[in-house]
Scaffold this motif. Structure first.
Motif, PDB file in Angstrom:
ATOM      1  N   LEU A  72      -9.975 -19.614   0.349  1.00 14.89           N
ATOM      2  CA  LEU A  72     -11.390 -19.511   0.688  1.00 14.89           C
ATOM      3  C   LEU A  72     -11.635 -19.990   2.117  1.00 14.89           C
ATOM      4  O   LEU A  72     -10.875 -20.795   2.658  1.00 14.89           O
ATOM      5  CB  LEU A  72     -12.236 -20.338  -0.277  1.00 14.89           C
ATOM      6  N   ARG A  73     -12.721 -19.523   2.708  1.00 19.19           N
ATOM      7  CA  ARG A  73     -13.109 -19.962   4.045  1.00 19.19           C
ATOM      8  C   ARG A  73     -14.291 -20.924   3.997  1.00 19.19           C
ATOM      9  O   ARG A  73     -14.753 -21.395   5.016  1.00 19.19           O
ATOM     10  CB  ARG A  73     -13.451 -18.745   4.921  1.00 19.19           C
ATOM     11  N   SER A  74     -14.761 -21.217   2.816  1.00 19.75           N
ATOM     12  CA  SER A  74     -15.784 -22.232   2.597  1.00 19.75           C
ATOM     13  C   SER A  74     -15.703 -22.640   1.138  1.00 19.75           C
ATOM     14  O   SER A  74     -15.418 -21.805   0.270  1.00 19.75           O
ATOM     15  CB  SER A  74     -17.185 -21.704   2.916  1.00 19.75           C
ATOM     16  N   VAL A  75     -15.931 -23.922   0.852  1.00 21.70           N
ATOM     17  CA  VAL A  75     -15.939 -24.339  -0.548  1.00 21.70           C
ATOM     18  C   VAL A  75     -17.323 -24.212  -1.164  1.00 21.70           C
ATOM     19  O   VAL A  75     -17.471 -24.308  -2.384  1.00 21.70           O
ATOM     20  CB  VAL A  75     -15.435 -25.787  -0.714  1.00 21.70           C
ATOM     21  N   LEU A  97     -17.917 -13.270   3.935  1.00 20.11           N
ATOM     22  CA  LEU A  97     -17.712 -12.454   2.749  1.00 20.11           C
ATOM     23  C   LEU A  97     -16.223 -12.462   2.420  1.00 20.11           C
ATOM     24  O   LEU A  97     -15.382 -12.145   3.269  1.00 20.11           O
ATOM     25  CB  LEU A  97     -18.202 -11.029   2.988  1.00 20.11           C
ATOM     26  N   HIS A  98     -15.882 -12.856   1.183  1.00 17.72           N
ATOM     27  CA  HIS A  98     -14.497 -12.932   0.735  1.00 17.72           C
ATOM     28  C   HIS A  98     -14.226 -11.831  -0.283  1.00 17.72           C
ATOM     29  O   HIS A  98     -15.059 -11.575  -1.148  1.00 17.72           O
ATOM     30  CB  HIS A  98     -14.196 -14.259   0.039  1.00 17.72           C
ATOM     31  N   THR A 104      -2.905  -8.238  -6.497  1.00 16.54           N
ATOM     32  CA  THR A 104      -1.988  -8.679  -5.437  1.00 16.54           C
ATOM     33  C   THR A 104      -2.171 -10.141  -5.057  1.00 16.54           C
ATOM     34  O   THR A 104      -1.361 -10.693  -4.320  1.00 16.54           O
ATOM     35  CB  THR A 104      -2.182  -7.823  -4.176  1.00 16.54           C
ATOM     36  N   LYS A 105      -3.274 -10.751  -5.538  1.00 20.81           N
ATOM     37  CA  LYS A 105      -3.604 -12.145  -5.203  1.00 20.81           C
ATOM     38  C   LYS A 105      -3.781 -12.346  -3.694  1.00 20.81           C
ATOM     39  O   LYS A 105      -3.506 -13.415  -3.142  1.00 20.81           O
ATOM     40  CB  LYS A 105      -2.548 -13.110  -5.745  1.00 20.81           C
ATOM     41  N   GLU A 106      -4.247 -11.304  -3.034  1.00 20.87           N
ATOM     42  CA  GLU A 106      -4.455 -11.360  -1.584  1.00 20.87           C
ATOM     43  C   GLU A 106      -5.941 -11.464  -1.260  1.00 20.87           C
ATOM     44  O   GLU A 106      -6.792 -10.936  -1.981  1.00 20.87           O
ATOM     45  CB  GLU A 106      -3.867 -10.115  -0.910  1.00 20.87           C
ATOM     46  N   TRP A 107      -6.214 -12.132  -0.140  1.00 16.56           N
ATOM     47  CA  TRP A 107      -7.577 -12.311   0.336  1.00 16.56           C
ATOM     48  C   TRP A 107      -7.830 -11.430   1.554  1.00 16.56           C
ATOM     49  O   TRP A 107      -6.930 -11.158   2.343  1.00 16.56           O
ATOM     50  CB  TRP A 107      -7.823 -13.762   0.729  1.00 16.56           C
ATOM     51  N   ARG A 108      -9.099 -11.031   1.677  1.00 16.67           N
ATOM     52  CA  ARG A 108      -9.553 -10.360   2.891  1.00 16.67           C
ATOM     53  C   ARG A 108     -10.973 -10.852   3.178  1.00 16.67           C
ATOM     54  O   ARG A 108     -11.720 -11.175   2.246  1.00 16.67           O
ATOM     55  CB  ARG A 108      -9.533  -8.836   2.730  1.00 16.67           C
ATOM     56  N   TYR A 109     -11.336 -10.912   4.458  1.00 16.43           N
ATOM     57  CA  TYR A 109     -12.602 -11.537   4.843  1.00 16.43           C
ATOM     58  C   TYR A 109     -13.359 -10.648   5.821  1.00 16.43           C
ATOM     59  O   TYR A 109     -12.768  -9.862   6.564  1.00 16.43           O
ATOM     60  CB  TYR A 109     -12.358 -12.898   5.513  1.00 16.43           C
ATOM     61  N   ASP A 110     -14.671 -10.812   5.814  1.00 14.58           N
ATOM     62  CA  ASP A 110     -15.510 -10.219   6.853  1.00 14.58           C
ATOM     63  C   ASP A 110     -16.455 -11.298   7.371  1.00 14.58           C
ATOM     64  O   ASP A 110     -17.104 -11.990   6.592  1.00 14.58           O
ATOM     65  CB  ASP A 110     -16.314  -9.028   6.320  1.00 14.58           C
ATOM     66  N   TYR A 111     -16.510 -11.420   8.716  1.00 16.87           N
ATOM     67  CA  TYR A 111     -17.258 -12.504   9.348  1.00 16.87           C
ATOM     68  C   TYR A 111     -18.519 -12.011  10.061  1.00 16.87           C
ATOM     69  O   TYR A 111     -19.088 -12.734  10.866  1.00 16.87           O
ATOM     70  CB  TYR A 111     -16.365 -13.223  10.370  1.00 16.87           C
ATOM     71  N   ALA A 112     -18.959 -10.782   9.759  1.00 21.41           N
ATOM     72  CA  ALA A 112     -20.088 -10.205  10.491  1.00 21.41           C
ATOM     73  C   ALA A 112     -21.342 -11.068  10.376  1.00 21.41           C
ATOM     74  O   ALA A 112     -22.020 -11.338  11.379  1.00 21.41           O
ATOM     75  CB  ALA A 112     -20.363  -8.784  10.001  1.00 21.41           C
TER      76      ALA A 112
END
Length: 761
Positions: A72-75, A97-98, A104-112
């Protein structure tokens, strides 16, 4: 490849691999009891909480937790939704946005959204409509393509005229050829066929003036052709022309509304209701002993998120992962057994103190109803829990309760420093600053604002009072924290992040418990003194923290930087400013076994060398991807046995694995991890169990010296552990094979041997 597999199998047969933590590894510890949103997918409930996320498998009641340690990028999560393709989307308080792939247990993020300039970027709701993710946030309503993983339009301003509604979107709904947007300032409605919904003129705005029971609209749902809106003051329905309030709902706060299997359900903090076609509300669940925050369903089964007890299932069963009871880590301490203790808060509603033995969490609320203010380690590894008004409780190292000391049995009454210096809060109201010890026999307890002329210090031996120290004259003083140095001098801080400073105490006061001190003589006492800003060079009169380092130097944290007192027996003549952090507020300082300093500021953590001349690291929420959960760290504590630094915040506890470990007094066993060591690797081998300042040699099985690691270097800093990156003295990666690790003291009288298997990939 076959040769590699054979070699690896052989080494794995010889060496048992032990999972371990590595230098530079962060871990996050949070409470996940406060649930903000829930979703259901394939037999699991997914919860977004103020301490991260968790999934709950209904078939076997197992949890999987996610914090910044797990991607995560924030708790602080605020929204969650599950897609039909096995993806879970999370929204956070910082706008990130996570997306998590279950397969796959993979993460992807968007920081817009995070990159917008607005100070608040919280994502309030996530909803899926076809291939579009509707993102309701404090910025506005955003459309996000699931297939392309890309933001589309964001609608930020609704309505024209002198008072358009800006941002603060809580939910959205497509219904009857229109898009409805619930905001904190009313409801905006536009035709889905509109060419340019980014234009404010395309939106019609409805507020209380047009029939809503409140402008704070939190959720929307469609039932038949009617649109329903739940608000902070009732439920409204829209027939295409007018909004009207449903009878019996006015003056009731609603949180969420959903169409479930063609039936309408609405949630309040205290109950879940079904709404009939005649708009009659019938309670489905009444919540006892908890407050609801959100709900979802699987078929006819409802899952309710709560504000303090996780998720509610079935009749009255609550589920949440094991962890701390709250994310408030006000003051952190580590005992000699590496158990982590922390007070939770200073105000009403305190949950007592946390206990974490590196396997399990436990909470103690031993002095209810008084809030836990401090927790310190006393003599003989006892735990001293200071409270706001209830004195100080003593717990044994295993967490069992022992006794309480108040003004009824030895501590002074606490005065109201802000007014007349008279007692407040009752006849036995007592606020200790905390406990401190030098050696292993005596525990000193300082009092925050003792009654005039009464004891400000109380010494305990075997939990019995053996000495008390009054302030020299009849004045009441407010102190907020205390430290005792290796010379037996007590130093008093006067400021913290919850209490303002008062002019009477705008100095660094000290008291020598053993003998008179140069620079003492305050009010005629040779044991008392103070260091001042104007006369002695103190950077500021507001003292946040003091700490004595391994050389006996006192580091003083103020709101304008650090002072270092090099001789605490002559403090007024041996004080110097630490210039690199000049004009920076210092909220906490801790010292690790190598005498390096960990300095907390509102802008993050500084890691300094023992003399402070070298900055070894700087850690923030941003450069650790949220693994430091909050830049404003309240407390720092070091576990010297294992080389771990703990950072207490109001968003949870972060830990960081370091190379500074308390050295052994004599060799017992050298541990090496990872073993086998797969090369090349970004993670070095950790050699632990060392005595201080050893020379380490890496030797091949035929006796060749591969590399030498002298002490006081970055690889072998002189403490309890050293690091080897798998290269030889010429900088080349070593070959596969068995290697011996020989550690010896400078005289060669004390040595130990370990071995490691190296496998070249």
């Amino acid at each position: 490849m076959k040769r590699f597999i054979t070699a690896l199998t052989f080494f794995l047969f010889i060496f048992s691999f032990r999972a371990t933590s590595f230098i530079g590894e962060w871990k996050t510890f949070t409470s996940k009891r406060e649930v903000k949103n829930v979703a259901y997918a394939n037999g699991k409930i997914w919860a977004a909480t103020t301490g991260g996320a968790f999934s709950f498998q209904l078939s076997d009641s197992t949890f999987k937790e996610f914090t910044t340690s797990e991607g995560l990028r924030s708790v602080v999560l605020t929204a969650v939704v599950a897609t039909s393709r096995g993806e879970i989307f999370f929204g956070s308080n910082n706008g990130v946005l996570h997306r998590y792939s279950i397969a796959t247990k993979e993460w992807r993020y968007d920081y817009a959204l995070k990159e917008f300039l607005e100070p608040v970027k919280t994502i309030n709701r996530l909803q899926i409509v076809g291939d579009t993710l509707l993102i309701s946030s404090e910025i506005g309503l955003s459309l996000f393509s699931l297939t392309n993983f890309r933001f589309g339009d964001t609608y930020r301003i609704f309505g024209s005229g002198f008072s358009p509604k800006v941002g603060k979107v809580n939910a959205a709904l497509y219904a009857n050829g229109k898009i409805f947007v619930a905001t904190s300032n009313g409801i905006a409605v536009a035709n889905t066929s509109s060419i340019n919904l980014t234009s404010p003129d395309e939106w019609e705005v409805f507020t209380m003036s047009e029939g809503l029971p409140s402008n704070t609209v939190l959720s929307l749902a469609k039932y038949g052709t009617v649109v329903y809106a739940v608000t902070a003051n009732g439920i409204a329905m829209y027939d295409g022309n007018l909004w009207t309030t449903i009878a019996g709902t006015l003056n009731s706060s609603f949180l969420e509304i959903r169409n479930v299997n063609d039936s309408l359900f609405a949630l309040t903090p205290l109950a879940l209701y079904q709404i009939s076609s005649a708009n009659i509300l019938t309670p489905v669940k009444i919540f006892s002993g908890t407050i609801a925050t959100t709900f979802c369903n699987a078929g006819n089964e409802f899952f309710v998120g709560t504000n303090s007890r996780g998720i509610l299932l079935h009749a009255n069963d609550f589920y949440y992962p094991e962890g701390p009871v709250t994310n408030h880590f006000f003051y952190v301490a580590v005992d000699k057994n590496s158990t982590v203790w922390s007070s939770t808060t200073y105000d009403a509603g305190s949950e007592g103190i946390h206990f974490y033995n590196r396997k399990h969490w436990k909470n103690f609320n031993s002095v209810y109803p008084y809030p836990s203010y401090r927790v310190n380690i006393g003599s003989n590894n006892t735990i001293w829990q200071s409270t706001w008004g209830g004195g100080i409780a003593v717990l044994n190292a295993n967490g069992t309760f022992d006794t309480i000391f108040t003004s009824d049995n030895g501590l002074p009454l606490t005065t109201n420093h802000q007014t007349s210096c008279q007692p407040f809060g009752g006849s036995s109201f007592s606020i200790p600053l905390g406990a401190m010890t030098v050696g292993n026999d005596t525990t000193w307890v300082a009092s925050r604002t003792p009654l005039e002329g009464k004891k400000i210090l109380t010494a305990f031996c075997n939990k019995k009072i053996v000495r008390t120290v009054p302030f020299p004259i009849d004045e009441c003083h407010k102190f907020t924290d205390c430290t005792i140095d290796m010379n037996g001098v007590v130093w008093f801080s006067n400021t913290n992040f919850i209490e303002p400073t008062y002019a009477k105490d705008n100095d660094l006061y000290f008291y020598s418990t053993k003998h008179s001190i140069t620079g003492g003589g305050l009010y005629g006492s040779p044991y008392w003194g103070k260091v001042t800003k104007d006369g002695d060079g103190l950077l500021s009169s507001s003292i946040y923290c003091t700490v004595s380092d391994n050389d006996g130097n006192l580091w003083v944290g103020t709101d304008y930087g650090i002072n270092i007192i090099y001789n605490t027996l002559n403090p007024k003549n041996s004080i110097a400013p630490y210039t690199p952090l000049r004009d920076t507020k210092i909220t906490a300082i801790a010292v690790d076994p190598l005498n390096n300093k960990w300095v907390a500021t509102p802008q993050g953590i500084y890691h300094l060398s023992s003399d402070g001349l070298t900055r070894l690291g700087y850690y923030t929420v941003e450069n650790t991807d949220g693994k430091l959960v909050n830049n404003d760290v309240l407390s720092v504590a070091v576990d010297g046995n294992n080389g771990i630094v703990y950072f207490g915040t109001t968003d949870g506890l972060s830990s960081f694995k370091i190379s500074a470990v308390t050295p052994k007094k004599k060799f017992t066993e050298i541990s090496v991890a990872p073993n086998p060591f797969l090369l090349p690797s970004n993670i070095p081998v950790t050699i632990s169990g060392l005595i201080a300042n050893v020379l380490i040699k890496i030797i091949s099985v035929d006796g060749e010296l591969i590399k030498e690691l002298p002490s006081t270097t970055s690889e072998n800093p002189g403490g309890g552990i050293a690091l080897w990156d798998g290269v030889d003295k010429n900088g080349n990666i070593v070959a596969s094979g068995i290697y011996f690790i020989i550690a010896s003291d400078e005289q060669g009288n004390n040595s130990a041997v370990g071995k490691i298997a190296v496998v070249r990939k």
